[in-house]
Design a protein around this motif. Sequence first.
Motif, PDB file in Angstrom:
ATOM      1  N   ALA A 123     -21.844  -0.629 -14.708  1.00  0.00           N
ATOM      2  CA  ALA A 123     -22.073   0.639 -13.998  1.00  0.00           C
ATOM      3  C   ALA A 123     -21.869   1.845 -14.912  1.00  0.00           C
ATOM      4  O   ALA A 123     -22.385   2.926 -14.635  1.00  0.00           O
ATOM      5  N   LEU A 124     -21.150   1.650 -16.026  1.00  0.00           N
ATOM      6  CA  LEU A 124     -20.914   2.759 -16.952  1.00  0.00           C
ATOM      7  C   LEU A 124     -22.131   3.039 -17.838  1.00  0.00           C
ATOM      8  O   LEU A 124     -22.221   4.078 -18.478  1.00  0.00           O
ATOM      9  N   ASP A 125     -23.053   2.066 -17.895  1.00  0.00           N
ATOM     10  CA  ASP A 125     -24.270   2.251 -18.701  1.00  0.00           C
ATOM     11  C   ASP A 125     -25.468   2.306 -17.749  1.00  0.00           C
ATOM     12  O   ASP A 125     -25.873   1.295 -17.173  1.00  0.00           O
ATOM     13  N   GLU A 145     -18.756  11.286 -21.936  1.00  0.00           N
ATOM     14  CA  GLU A 145     -19.553  11.866 -20.847  1.00  0.00           C
ATOM     15  C   GLU A 145     -18.967  11.477 -19.489  1.00  0.00           C
ATOM     16  O   GLU A 145     -18.900  12.276 -18.564  1.00  0.00           O
ATOM     17  N   LYS A 146     -18.554  10.189 -19.397  1.00  0.00           N
ATOM     18  CA  LYS A 146     -17.966   9.718 -18.121  1.00  0.00           C
ATOM     19  C   LYS A 146     -16.692  10.498 -17.802  1.00  0.00           C
ATOM     20  O   LYS A 146     -16.449  10.880 -16.665  1.00  0.00           O
ATOM     21  N   GLY A 167     -18.246  -3.370 -13.178  1.00  0.00           N
ATOM     22  CA  GLY A 167     -17.676  -2.058 -13.492  1.00  0.00           C
ATOM     23  C   GLY A 167     -18.174  -1.562 -14.843  1.00  0.00           C
ATOM     24  O   GLY A 167     -18.557  -0.394 -14.984  1.00  0.00           O
ATOM     25  N   VAL A 168     -18.204  -2.448 -15.828  1.00  0.00           N
ATOM     26  CA  VAL A 168     -18.658  -2.070 -17.165  1.00  0.00           C
ATOM     27  C   VAL A 168     -20.159  -1.758 -17.135  1.00  0.00           C
ATOM     28  O   VAL A 168     -20.612  -0.769 -17.725  1.00  0.00           O
ATOM     29  N   SER A 172     -17.096  14.097 -16.399  1.00  0.00           N
ATOM     30  CA  SER A 172     -17.368  14.271 -14.966  1.00  0.00           C
ATOM     31  C   SER A 172     -16.058  14.332 -14.166  1.00  0.00           C
ATOM     32  O   SER A 172     -16.041  14.793 -13.035  1.00  0.00           O
ATOM     33  N   ILE A 196     -22.087   2.736 -23.785  1.00  0.00           N
ATOM     34  CA  ILE A 196     -21.294   3.511 -22.831  1.00  0.00           C
ATOM     35  C   ILE A 196     -20.768   4.778 -23.496  1.00  0.00           C
ATOM     36  O   ILE A 196     -20.065   4.705 -24.509  1.00  0.00           O
ATOM     37  N   ASP A 197     -21.139   5.920 -22.952  1.00  0.00           N
ATOM     38  CA  ASP A 197     -20.646   7.200 -23.462  1.00  0.00           C
ATOM     39  C   ASP A 197     -19.411   7.581 -22.644  1.00  0.00           C
ATOM     40  O   ASP A 197     -19.499   8.241 -21.610  1.00  0.00           O
ATOM     41  N   LEU A 198     -18.267   7.133 -23.144  1.00  0.00           N
ATOM     42  CA  LEU A 198     -17.026   7.349 -22.397  1.00  0.00           C
ATOM     43  C   LEU A 198     -16.685   8.834 -22.257  1.00  0.00           C
ATOM     44  O   LEU A 198     -16.144   9.266 -21.249  1.00  0.00           O
TER      45      LEU A 198
END
Lengths: 253, 215
Positions: free
Chosen positions: B20-22, B128-129, B17-18, B132, B124-126
């Motif tokens: 996939a964020l990057d 930006e995530k 999961g982590v 979305s 990880i650009d939280l």
Amino acid sequence: MSDNPQHSDQTHFGFKQVDKNNKASMVADVFHSVAAKYDVMNDLMSMGIHRVWKRFTIDCSGARQGHKVLDLAGGTGDLTAKFSRIVGDKGQVILADINDSMLKVGRDKLRDRGVVGNVEYVQANAEALPFEDNTFDIITIAFGLRNVTDKDKALASMYRVLKPGGRLLVLEFSKPTNDMLSKAYDMYSFHVLPKMGQLVANDGGSYQYLAESIRMHPDQDTLKSMMETVGFEQVTYHNLTGGIVALHRGFKF
Amino acid sequence: MPTPQLISALVETSINGVLALDAKSHERLKGLSGKRLWVHVRELPWPLTFCFSQRIDVLVDSDIEALSETPLPADCCLSLSLTTLPLLQDSSQITKLIKQDKLELMGDIHVAQGFSQLLSELNIDLEEKLSSLVGDVGARLTFQRLGAVKTAVTKKAHYIKTIIRDGAIEEKHIVASPIAIAHFCDEVNMLRSDVERLEAKLSLLEHQVNPSTDD
């Protein structure tokens, strides 16, 4: 639990006695009917625990890079997806199922997830596996053996295609070890499951068959002795979730 | 319920999961593709095997004695304590850790370092995530408010720390001030020097009174 009907012309289909020649097509009808909703129903019925049971199976498989694995009655390919990554490019996984609807659902699901390259799909009857002797390092059959008409014949066929040193893992519903759990499980299986199946998959009958077929499947010790009879050695089983499911493991030497 | 499998499922889901964020983590993961890392964390009763492909699969290995196996169960096998785990990032420490019996290592250490690097280099650009899900404005406002809350909490914590320190040192006198402690340490050092000088003088006098004791 005895599996004696296999030695006559009759066998069980759930609690019914049917002609041996008809069972495969009757089981096929069940799985044609549930294929599309199979994964959703598995998650709902087991509350997701089937994923943990399958993880345990993979952990007990000893799969390594380069191994050749047969995922028999592999259905929608849960085990195949993980085995495919574990055995890598040098290994191979064959997803085999007698039911072409299940195989199609499995193939589409795995391809959508990018599981390609080392996976092959074969429509095969477990009683007469279309592979050469001593082909596989690992064979798994998860929630499939109870649907096979002649289980002894299927186990012998698996033994034949397994390499010396290879192992068979049978993950299957079994007999709960606790009376209280057994009663609660019976109530859930015969009263809740068919209704859930009717509601979600619009097919209560297939899930009635599921509950009945589980009760007709050999218990832990009977299945162990069946595996030993066809030649498997060092056969052991682990009860999971109080014996609702058991994982049998046997080796060919 | 098999607890080890539940834990390995949790670890596997969290790591993937982590990652996939990057978006760039998949490129770095390619370098480890096909490798296996066997880790026995001494605080856990069973070792974990990390299998690298386009994602990371975590398996539970029931065999703790696998380090003595030939061939090894993985490309790299580590047996260590949880407290040693972060120290592996510094490759210059590895020899020291092995000598101190804090780390057992067999196989290719680059696999372990690659895994450690994969996790430590996560970017990880939280915001930006989140954008979305809730849109750019919502994400911006959320992070601005979170930043303001963080600043306020930090200031408050600093203020409370100062109040407690001053109260303990100046008003209640239950803790010595840093200057008093430094002064005390200096005095102890001076006393130690005086004692050493006295010892040396006594030794000299003893030698003068009874020269034969040295022989």
